[in-house]
Motif scaffolding. Structure first.
Motif, PDB file in Angstrom:
ATOM      1  N   LEU A 181       1.732  -7.593  -4.474  1.00  0.00           N
ATOM      2  CA  LEU A 181       2.270  -8.307  -3.330  1.00  0.00           C
ATOM      3  C   LEU A 181       1.894  -7.673  -1.995  1.00  0.00           C
ATOM      4  O   LEU A 181       1.764  -8.368  -0.994  1.00  0.00           O
ATOM      5  CB  LEU A 181       3.796  -8.385  -3.447  1.00  0.00           C
ATOM      6  N   SER A 182       1.700  -6.358  -1.945  1.00  0.00           N
ATOM      7  CA  SER A 182       1.424  -5.663  -0.682  1.00  0.00           C
ATOM      8  C   SER A 182      -0.029  -5.250  -0.529  1.00  0.00           C
ATOM      9  O   SER A 182      -0.356  -4.482   0.373  1.00  0.00           O
ATOM     10  CB  SER A 182       2.321  -4.427  -0.556  1.00  0.00           C
ATOM     11  N   SER A 183      -0.920  -5.737  -1.417  1.00  0.00           N
ATOM     12  CA  SER A 183      -2.344  -5.376  -1.385  1.00  0.00           C
ATOM     13  C   SER A 183      -2.536  -3.869  -1.392  1.00  0.00           C
ATOM     14  O   SER A 183      -3.353  -3.305  -0.656  1.00  0.00           O
ATOM     15  CB  SER A 183      -3.027  -5.977  -0.148  1.00  0.00           C
ATOM     16  N   ALA A 184      -1.776  -3.188  -2.240  1.00  0.00           N
ATOM     17  CA  ALA A 184      -1.839  -1.727  -2.329  1.00  0.00           C
ATOM     18  C   ALA A 184      -3.049  -1.288  -3.149  1.00  0.00           C
ATOM     19  O   ALA A 184      -3.592  -2.051  -3.959  1.00  0.00           O
ATOM     20  CB  ALA A 184      -0.557  -1.188  -2.970  1.00  0.00           C
ATOM     21  N   THR A 185      -3.477  -0.051  -2.943  1.00  0.00           N
ATOM     22  CA  THR A 185      -4.594   0.493  -3.692  1.00  0.00           C
ATOM     23  C   THR A 185      -4.233   0.690  -5.161  1.00  0.00           C
ATOM     24  O   THR A 185      -3.063   0.922  -5.504  1.00  0.00           O
ATOM     25  CB  THR A 185      -5.050   1.837  -3.097  1.00  0.00           C
ATOM     26  N   LEU A 203      -0.868   9.952  -5.521  1.00  0.00           N
ATOM     27  CA  LEU A 203      -0.168   9.012  -4.647  1.00  0.00           C
ATOM     28  C   LEU A 203       1.216   8.725  -5.197  1.00  0.00           C
ATOM     29  O   LEU A 203       1.410   8.616  -6.423  1.00  0.00           O
ATOM     30  CB  LEU A 203      -0.962   7.715  -4.532  1.00  0.00           C
ATOM     31  N   ASP A 204       2.202   8.584  -4.292  1.00  0.00           N
ATOM     32  CA  ASP A 204       3.566   8.324  -4.753  1.00  0.00           C
ATOM     33  C   ASP A 204       3.703   6.870  -5.193  1.00  0.00           C
ATOM     34  O   ASP A 204       2.855   6.010  -4.900  1.00  0.00           O
ATOM     35  CB  ASP A 204       4.589   8.657  -3.657  1.00  0.00           C
ATOM     36  N   ASP A 205       4.795   6.601  -5.895  1.00  0.00           N
ATOM     37  CA  ASP A 205       5.009   5.265  -6.446  1.00  0.00           C
ATOM     38  C   ASP A 205       5.112   4.197  -5.373  1.00  0.00           C
ATOM     39  O   ASP A 205       4.786   3.028  -5.611  1.00  0.00           O
ATOM     40  CB  ASP A 205       6.280   5.251  -7.309  1.00  0.00           C
ATOM     41  N   GLY A 206       5.568   4.571  -4.164  1.00  0.00           N
ATOM     42  CA  GLY A 206       5.698   3.589  -3.091  1.00  0.00           C
ATOM     43  C   GLY A 206       4.370   3.064  -2.597  1.00  0.00           C
ATOM     44  O   GLY A 206       4.322   2.035  -1.919  1.00  0.00           O
ATOM     45  N   SER A 207       3.263   3.763  -2.930  1.00  0.00           N
ATOM     46  CA  SER A 207       1.938   3.334  -2.498  1.00  0.00           C
ATOM     47  C   SER A 207       1.219   2.524  -3.555  1.00  0.00           C
ATOM     48  O   SER A 207       0.089   2.090  -3.331  1.00  0.00           O
ATOM     49  CB  SER A 207       1.089   4.557  -2.133  1.00  0.00           C
ATOM     50  N   SER A 432      -7.585 -14.908  -7.532  1.00  0.00           N
ATOM     51  CA  SER A 432      -7.778 -13.515  -7.950  1.00  0.00           C
ATOM     52  C   SER A 432      -8.594 -12.771  -6.902  1.00  0.00           C
ATOM     53  O   SER A 432      -9.528 -13.332  -6.321  1.00  0.00           O
ATOM     54  CB  SER A 432      -8.492 -13.460  -9.299  1.00  0.00           C
ATOM     55  N   THR A 433      -8.246 -11.507  -6.673  1.00  0.00           N
ATOM     56  CA  THR A 433      -8.986 -10.626  -5.772  1.00  0.00           C
ATOM     57  C   THR A 433      -9.287  -9.325  -6.501  1.00  0.00           C
ATOM     58  O   THR A 433      -8.397  -8.748  -7.137  1.00  0.00           O
ATOM     59  CB  THR A 433      -8.175 -10.314  -4.499  1.00  0.00           C
ATOM     60  N   SER A 434     -10.531  -8.882  -6.402  1.00  0.00           N
ATOM     61  CA  SER A 434     -10.927  -7.601  -6.989  1.00  0.00           C
ATOM     62  C   SER A 434     -11.893  -6.914  -6.032  1.00  0.00           C
ATOM     63  O   SER A 434     -12.981  -7.430  -5.775  1.00  0.00           O
ATOM     64  CB  SER A 434     -11.585  -7.811  -8.359  1.00  0.00           C
ATOM     65  N   GLN A 435     -11.490  -5.777  -5.483  1.00  0.00           N
ATOM     66  CA  GLN A 435     -12.333  -5.025  -4.556  1.00  0.00           C
ATOM     67  C   GLN A 435     -12.590  -3.632  -5.116  1.00  0.00           C
ATOM     68  O   GLN A 435     -11.659  -2.886  -5.426  1.00  0.00           O
ATOM     69  CB  GLN A 435     -11.666  -4.918  -3.186  1.00  0.00           C
ATOM     70  N   LYS A 436     -13.869  -3.284  -5.237  1.00  0.00           N
ATOM     71  CA  LYS A 436     -14.274  -1.957  -5.694  1.00  0.00           C
ATOM     72  C   LYS A 436     -15.015  -1.273  -4.563  1.00  0.00           C
ATOM     73  O   LYS A 436     -15.874  -1.867  -3.919  1.00  0.00           O
ATOM     74  CB  LYS A 436     -15.158  -2.067  -6.932  1.00  0.00           C
ATOM     75  N   SER A 437     -14.693   0.005  -4.337  1.00  0.00           N
ATOM     76  CA  SER A 437     -15.251   0.725  -3.204  1.00  0.00           C
ATOM     77  C   SER A 437     -15.591   2.152  -3.587  1.00  0.00           C
ATOM     78  O   SER A 437     -15.004   2.726  -4.525  1.00  0.00           O
ATOM     79  CB  SER A 437     -14.253   0.713  -2.040  1.00  0.00           C
ATOM     80  N   LEU A 442      -9.623   2.095  -1.283  1.00  0.00           N
ATOM     81  CA  LEU A 442      -9.896   0.684  -1.023  1.00  0.00           C
ATOM     82  C   LEU A 442     -10.101  -0.123  -2.300  1.00  0.00           C
ATOM     83  O   LEU A 442     -10.520  -1.276  -2.236  1.00  0.00           O
ATOM     84  CB  LEU A 442     -11.110   0.552  -0.111  1.00  0.00           C
ATOM     85  N   ASN A 443      -9.814   0.453  -3.451  1.00  0.00           N
ATOM     86  CA  ASN A 443      -9.867  -0.294  -4.715  1.00  0.00           C
ATOM     87  C   ASN A 443      -8.593  -1.137  -4.838  1.00  0.00           C
ATOM     88  O   ASN A 443      -7.489  -0.595  -4.918  1.00  0.00           O
ATOM     89  CB  ASN A 443      -9.984   0.651  -5.903  1.00  0.00           C
ATOM     90  N   ILE A 444      -8.758  -2.458  -4.833  1.00  0.00           N
ATOM     91  CA  ILE A 444      -7.607  -3.365  -4.791  1.00  0.00           C
ATOM     92  C   ILE A 444      -7.804  -4.486  -5.796  1.00  0.00           C
ATOM     93  O   ILE A 444      -8.920  -5.006  -5.952  1.00  0.00           O
ATOM     94  CB  ILE A 444      -7.427  -3.966  -3.379  1.00  0.00           C
ATOM     95  N   LYS A 445      -6.730  -4.867  -6.477  1.00  0.00           N
ATOM     96  CA  LYS A 445      -6.740  -6.013  -7.376  1.00  0.00           C
ATOM     97  C   LYS A 445      -5.468  -6.823  -7.171  1.00  0.00           C
ATOM     98  O   LYS A 445      -4.401  -6.269  -6.872  1.00  0.00           O
ATOM     99  CB  LYS A 445      -6.817  -5.575  -8.845  1.00  0.00           C
ATOM    100  N   ASN A 446      -5.580  -8.129  -7.334  1.00  0.00           N
ATOM    101  CA  ASN A 446      -4.405  -8.992  -7.259  1.00  0.00           C
ATOM    102  C   ASN A 446      -4.693 -10.301  -7.981  1.00  0.00           C
ATOM    103  O   ASN A 446      -5.807 -10.824  -7.912  1.00  0.00           O
ATOM    104  CB  ASN A 446      -4.013  -9.280  -5.806  1.00  0.00           C
TER     105      ASN A 446
END
Length: 458
Positions: A181-185, A203-207, A432-437, A442-446
């Motif tokens: 929901l927040s486009s997190a890494t 990284l903490d769970d909030g991220s 669907s969104t999939s970003q690989k970097s 900047l690695n993001i999936k949704n």
């Protein structure tokens, strides 16, 4: 039969609609007169009446008869021209435009059908396109001089209904589920290069990504200037997304376009503005100008456009990210006889940093996209795919070493919407969104799935 011969056989049509008064004469279609025959068991009728009846009830009856031939006559240009003329007479401009365009896909050499198509486009607000078609018909060498002059003389005539701005609205509400929901890494940890050496930092769970239910609302409005004056088009859209545990998102978009016929195509000058706001956490906005040239280098079904644009990008909470993005694009759209449309585009651009300390410096972007739409019965379906590659010119941060970001993002979606009542439809959208970097941050999936209701009005 030439247009000249047709004009001597019948008088001009009396209904002057749109920007041209467009119904020229009885046999401007260049079709051989024939009465509509009753449907036969295994063949399409030999011919169709070149003009619809003048009585409304007779027009409706003729339309019902014509629709019974839809399967047998699918590949007949004269059938779709006849069907489009009946729909146009009954003031069903959108359906008429579809049928008339299909007829011209099968046989582009139909001047009367071109005029009917221009009439339908004028009623739908596409005044520049309508005028362009009339100009093409007027320039035909075989057209009768008096008909040519009549078209030119009546091109400014229009009824009062077309002397006002026309508006179309869409209101949509959907509920669904997203995996991020927040486009997190999706990275669990990153490596920082400190003075005493590299350090792995979890990284903490909030991220991390958070999944859950969401509610989307969309309001969109389109406006078209009155026929006969400057061709202006306005578009406004507002979308919100609400979900438990994450900030509410708001997106607003506004565009204004001026259209001017130019040579064999149209020039579009468009101003765009976008504003994205996530409560108490992030705000982005941009605005800029784009110059487009729309043209059809060959005959239908494909239309093309080239564009050059520039936009200023502003991040109100992080001004060092601001930049100016300039791009060139080539796009096309093709309509096919099986009620499908294909849209595609490729582009390249340069995002120039406005601050010397921007992470990554200047950025280059390449993208391509393809979208396919199809009407299956009364169900509107679509599928699309887009790839974007973003390349930084400098390292992102000394804390990440000499890393220079290169990201590849792939987005795809599909959807289907069913009419459930006049102006209402129900549907389902999957995206669907999939970003690989090279930068793990900047690695993001949704993945999102939303279903709901849509209301449209024109």
């Amino acid at each position: 039969m030439s247009v000249k011969q047709s004009h001597t056989a019948a008088s001009p049509r009396q209904a002057l609609m749109g920007i041209v008064g467009l119904l020229a004469c009885a046999l401007a279609h260049g079709q051989t007169p024939a009465l509509v025959t009753e449907p036969q068991a295994a063949s399409c009728p030999a011919g169709f009446a070149p003009l619809p009846p003048t009585d409304a009830e007779a027009q409706r009856a003729a339309l019902r008869r014509a629709q019974t031939h839809s399967l047998l006559c699918e590949n007949r240009a004269d059938y779709h021209a006849h069907l489009g003329a009946l729909l146009l007479a009954l003031n069903q401009a959108a359906q008429a435009a579809n049928s008339l365009e299909k007829s011209l896909l099968l046989n582009p050499e139909q001047p009367g059908t071109q005029l009917d198509f221009a009439h339908a486009l004028a009623l739908l607000g596409e005044t520049a396109s309508a005028q362009q078609i009339v100009n093409q018909v007027s320039a035909r060498p075989d057209i009768h001089p008096s008909l040519r002059q009549w078209l030119l003389d009546t091109s400014g005539d229009r009824p009062a209904a077309l002397s006002k701005w026309s508006w179309a609205q869409l209101l949509q509400t959907t509920a669904g589920h997203e995996t991020n929901l927040s486009s997190a890494t999706h990275a669990n940890a990153i490596t920082l290069f400190l003075s005493n050496g590299p350090v792995l930092v979890p990284l903490d769970d909030g991220s991390k990504p958070q999944s859950g239910a969401g509610l989307k609302n969309l309001l969109a409005v389109q406006g078209q200037s009155p026929a006969g004056g400057p061709d202006l088009r306005l578009t406004m859209a507002l979308q919100t997304r609400q979900a438990a545990g994450v900030p509410e998102n708001h997106m607003a978009a506004v565009s204004a376009t001026y259209v001017e016929p130019f040579k064999a195509g149209q020039l579009h000058v468009r101003w765009d503005g976008h504003h994205f706001h996530r409560n108490n956490s992030f705000t982005y906005q941009d605005q800029g100008l784009t110059l487009q040239y729309h043209f059809a280098p060959w005959t239908m079904p494909c239309k093309w456009r080239t564009s050059l644009g520039s936009a200023d990008q502003t991040y109100t909470s992080s001004s060092n990210l601001n930049g100016r993005f300039t791009q060139v694009r080539l796009e096309g759209s093709c309509k096919h006889t099986d009620q499908t449309e294909t849209h595609w585009g490729i582009g390249t651009g340069h995002d120039r940093a406005q601050a010397t300390q921007r992470p990554g410096g200047d950025k280059k972007r390449q993208d391509w996209t393809i979208r396919h739409e199809r009407l299956v019965g009364k169900v509107s379906t679509q599928a699309w795919l887009r790839q974007t590659i973003l390349q930084d010119s400098e390292r992102f941060s000394p804390l990440l070493g000499d890393l220079v970001n290169r990201s590849t993002r792939i987005d795809w979606g599909t959807g289907a919407w069913w009419p459930v009542a006049p102006q209402w439809s129900a549907g389902l959208d999957v995206e669907s969104t999939s970003q690989k970097s090279s930068n793990a941050l900047l690695n993001i999936k949704n993945l999102s799935i939303y279903a709901g209701l849509r209301w449209t009005s024109k």
